[in-house]
Write an enzyme that holds these catalytic residues in place. Structure first.
Site, short mmCIF file in Angstrom:
data_model
loop_
_atom_site.label_atom_id
_atom_site.label_comp_id
_atom_site.label_asym_id
_atom_site.label_seq_id
_atom_site.Cartn_x
_atom_site.Cartn_y
_atom_site.Cartn_z
N GLU A 166 71.04 19.06 75.58
CA GLU A 166 71.60 18.45 74.22
C GLU A 166 72.63 19.51 73.79
O GLU A 166 72.55 20.27 72.89
CB GLU A 166 70.49 18.48 73.19
CG GLU A 166 69.70 17.42 73.61
CD GLU A 166 68.55 17.12 72.20
OE1 GLU A 166 67.68 16.32 72.49
OE2 GLU A 166 68.55 17.89 71.36
N GLU A 355 63.96 12.61 77.28
CA GLU A 355 63.21 12.91 75.97
C GLU A 355 63.25 11.53 75.21
O GLU A 355 64.35 10.82 75.04
CB GLU A 355 63.64 14.01 75.11
CG GLU A 355 63.63 15.33 75.68
CD GLU A 355 63.99 16.31 74.29
OE1 GLU A 355 63.78 15.91 73.14
OE2 GLU A 355 64.39 17.17 74.96
#
Length: 449
Positions: A166, A355
């Site tokens: 991320e 995720e």
């Protein structure tokens, strides 16, 4: 969708965690402080003053945790490497910093679980931040050194590598919005950080190739599809700005070798001349990788806000859909839309959902944790993923977030994403209803009503 939804035979079912969120042992083995150690100990930064000093004590309990993974039946486990364990201070490299991961990987292989290692999941050594952190170009060389040591120490025992988790969070959320460590509100440093994170990704991919390792390497982006609140030209323009801010600023350089031209003037207006892109940078950032990892939780619905003279000048619009304990809208069609967009606009590479999951207000009642909302959330998103696969999409795996309850960054221990309940006082693990449900999904290699 009803009936039986079978996934491909080679589909990877996994679960994910991150070093600072579960390991603990913050002061053991020569580990130095990270920006999250500093941030969490700064009053007012993390809810209730929680820190990751102990977290889930996974550092000491990894063997029993791996046995739980084996009981769950996952094919792959995604974890991250703690940079401060390996480079605790400038000029000091601890080869022993990898010993914990070697022991962990040995246990994973013993139980037939494929290790998937994330090189950077936000725990930057504090000494690097003291030099400017990700906004200082020197960090690229520091990261490359760390990655090289990781590749050499763990090598082909790890067949699946993720360079970064991320980048949006590690740069814009952390240096611009200020919600994550180091907690700055400086857009110029934020966008410089974003560039250097992407550049270090490309350098790591090139290095992996040069070392002749046999596994796969890619990056994980958190992508939040943006939808306009109405069909008005103003709201559609707002959606484009939000999309550039959240998604295209990272997708475009990786897959197109350039930053979004439509958003660059706004970035330069708020940041000045970034003075950051050097010759060859974009070629390095866009070096071919083996897969794309995506973290998906929700979408954004935005409306133009002409009174808001800020970077994107939008405000979010609530919907009538249910939300998770994080307040995030549950809208699985956005995952389906996102996967198709990636296929149509960006890449034919294999995609992994690295995720996906839901925070839920869990509690133990009569020795059990009934977390039906989490089961519903995951089922709906697996349905969306299955639809994409059925239509020819190259989705190769799914890593549920998270294996266990853990330190949820600025929310401390107040949000529970795990399918294993952790009592932070006793460190007792209790598999939740979602654990048993996900085990059945894995056994069946799909969903049944």
């Amino acid at each position: 969708m009803t009936g039986k939804r079978q996934f491909p035979d080679d589909f990877i079912w996994g679960a994910a965690t991150a070093s600072y969120q579960i390991e603990g042992a913050a002061n053991e083995g020569g580990r130095g402080p990270s920006i999250w150690d500093t941030f969490s100990k700064t009053p007012g930064k993390v809810l209730l003053g929680h820190t990751g000093d102990v977290a889930c004590d996974h550092f000491h309990r990894y063997e029993s945790d791996v046995k739980l993974m084996a009981d769950l039946g996952i094919k792959s486990y995604r974890f991250s490497l703690a940079w401060p364990r390996v480079m605790p201070e400038k000029g000091r490299y601890l080869e022993s910093g990898f010993d914990f991961y070697k022991r962990l990987i040995e246990q994973l292989h013993k139980h037939g679980i494929t290790p998937a290692a994330t090189i950077y999941h936000w725990d930057l050594p504090q000494w690097i931040e003291d030099e400017g952190g990700w906004s200082n170009r020197a960090v690229v060389d520091y990261y490359k050194e760390f990655a090289e040591q990781a590749f050499k120490a763990l090598g082909d025992d790890v067949p699946f590598w993720i360079t970064h988790n991320e980048p949006w969070c590690a740069s814009l959320l952390s240096y611009g919005i200020g919600e994550h460590a180091p907690g700055l509100k400086d857009w110029r440093r934020a966008y410089r950080a974003a560039h250097h994170i992407l550049l270090s990704h490309g350098e790591a991919v090139k290095l992996y190739r040069e070392l002749g390792l046999k596994g796969q390497i890619g990056i994980t982006l958190n992508l939040t599809p943006a939808y306009p609140a109405s069909d008005s030209p103003e709201d559609i323009a707002a959606q484009q700005r939000q999309d550039a801010f959240s998604n295209r600023w990272f997708l475009d350089p990786i897959f197109k070798g350039e930053y979004p031209a439509d958003f660059m003037p706004r970035v330069e207006r708020f940041c000045g001349d970034l003075n950051v892109i050097q010759p060859g940078d974009m070629e390095t950032i866009s070096v071919p990788q083996d897969f794309l990892g995506i973290n998906f939780y929700t979408r954004s619905v935005v409306k133009d806000d002409p009174a808001d003279d800020s970077l994107i000048s939008v405000h979010g619009v609530p919907t009538d859909n249910p939300v998770t304990d994080m307040g995030w809208e549950i809208y699985p069609d956005a995952l389906y839309d996102l996967l198709h967009r990636l296929k149509n606009e960006y890449t034919d590479l294999p995609i992994y959902i690295t995720e996906n999951g839901a925070a839920n207000a869990d509690a133990i009642v009569n020795g059990e944790v009934e977390d039906t909302p989490r089961i519903d959330y995951v089922r709906q998103h697996l349905d969306a993923a299955h639809r994409f696969i059925q239509e020819g999409g190259n989705l190769k795996g799914y890593y549920l977030w998270s294996l266990m309850d853990n330190f949820e960054w600025a929310f401390g221990y107040t949000k529970r994403f795990g399918i294993i309940y952790v009592d932070y006082e006793t460190q007792v693990r209790t598999p939740k209803a979602s654990f048993h449900w996900y085990r059945q999904v894995i056994e069946n290699n799909g969903l049944t009503d």
